[in-house]
Design an enzyme around this catalytic site. Sequence first.
Site, PDB file in Angstrom:
ATOM      1  N   HIS A  67       0.394  -1.106  -0.168  1.00 13.00           N
ATOM      2  CA  HIS A  67       0.064  -0.262   0.020  1.00 13.00           C
ATOM      3  C   HIS A  67       0.838   0.996  -0.447  1.00 13.00           C
ATOM      4  CE1 HIS A  67      -3.293   2.792   1.125  1.00 13.00           C
ATOM      5  NE2 HIS A  67      -3.738   2.202   1.197  1.00 13.00           N
ATOM      6  N   GLU A 267      -8.680  -4.821   6.383  1.00 18.02           N
ATOM      7  CA  GLU A 267      -7.595  -3.094   7.125  1.00 18.02           C
ATOM      8  C   GLU A 267      -8.314  -3.171   8.105  1.00 18.02           C
ATOM      9  OE1 GLU A 267      -8.185  -1.212   3.622  1.00 18.02           O
ATOM     10  OE2 GLU A 267      -5.877  -1.154   3.196  1.00 18.02           O
TER      11      GLU A 267
HETATM   12 ZN   LIG Z   1     -10.500   3.331   4.223  1.00 15.83          ZN
HETATM   13 ZN   LIG Z   2      -8.304   0.051   1.374  1.00 14.75          ZN
END
Ligand SMILES: [Zn+2]
Ligand SMILES: [Zn+2]
Length: 287
Positions: A67, A267
Amino acid sequence: MMKLGAHNSIAGGLHNAVAECQSIGGEAMQIFCKNQRQWTAKPITAEEAKLFTDAVAKAKIGPNMVHDSYLINLGTADAGKAASARGAFLDEYKRSEQLGIAYLNFHPGSHVHEDKKLRDDRKVRDAALDRIAANLTTVQDETKGFRCKLVIENAAGQGTNVGNSWEEVRRILDGVGDRKRMGVTIDTQHSWACGYDWVGAYDDVWDSFKDQVGMDTLVAFHLNDSKAECGERVDRHDTIGTGKLGIEFFRTLMNDRKLDSKVGYLETPDGPESWVKEIALLRSLRK
Ligand SMILES: [Zn+2]
Ligand SMILES: [Zn+2]
């Protein structure tokens, strides 16, 4: 079956993320490849890279995702800021490739127009989407032959975010030089928050996604429940099964055969102790 994992920590060394992934029962992981709140970082040494890739190979996890930093905005209209954003993004791409990462996931960006009334102005938004595509093309031109895919994550629509809708994601895809090196992540919370009704109209959401983006371009999910209501345009993740999306949505997703080749990374807010339970919960939903 969709592979499952989470966003694992690189504290103490990149290879530590692999151990965390295994400790929660993950089959794949997302990581940051540097401190995500700083612009620059020391290069990854050959030894660090080998420690990481050996650990990944031994654990047999993947496909793995990086990310990008929250600081990078490829949609800015400011030439100086755009150059910084491109430089930082190029650095993350080189790191990802060095680590044998399959996907570099990034937030599309924001138009940051100072006139608040123009938040949803079509021309203002399209201009930002086109700048994102142009910046991506520049980065691709400097990285010919890279295998890591650049993966657009749909936005929740906060502030002046662009890339909220499938149509906006498609506009970026249509504008990049090397379309084959692109992918898309669907963040379940973001798509819900920007108005896709996964709970009330699951099949319709897929119909529009297939029409605008296509199943081959989809590579991954960010699996998050939502503290926000559908259409609220707020980026607020919740633990699987406890939010507004709810357990029945995740049951449907886990049993959707067209998603068997995709990978899903949690997440959600409660960290590894919760992720081990959330991954087990998602697996238990499969028929
Ligand atoms: Zn988010
Ligand atoms: Zn995300």
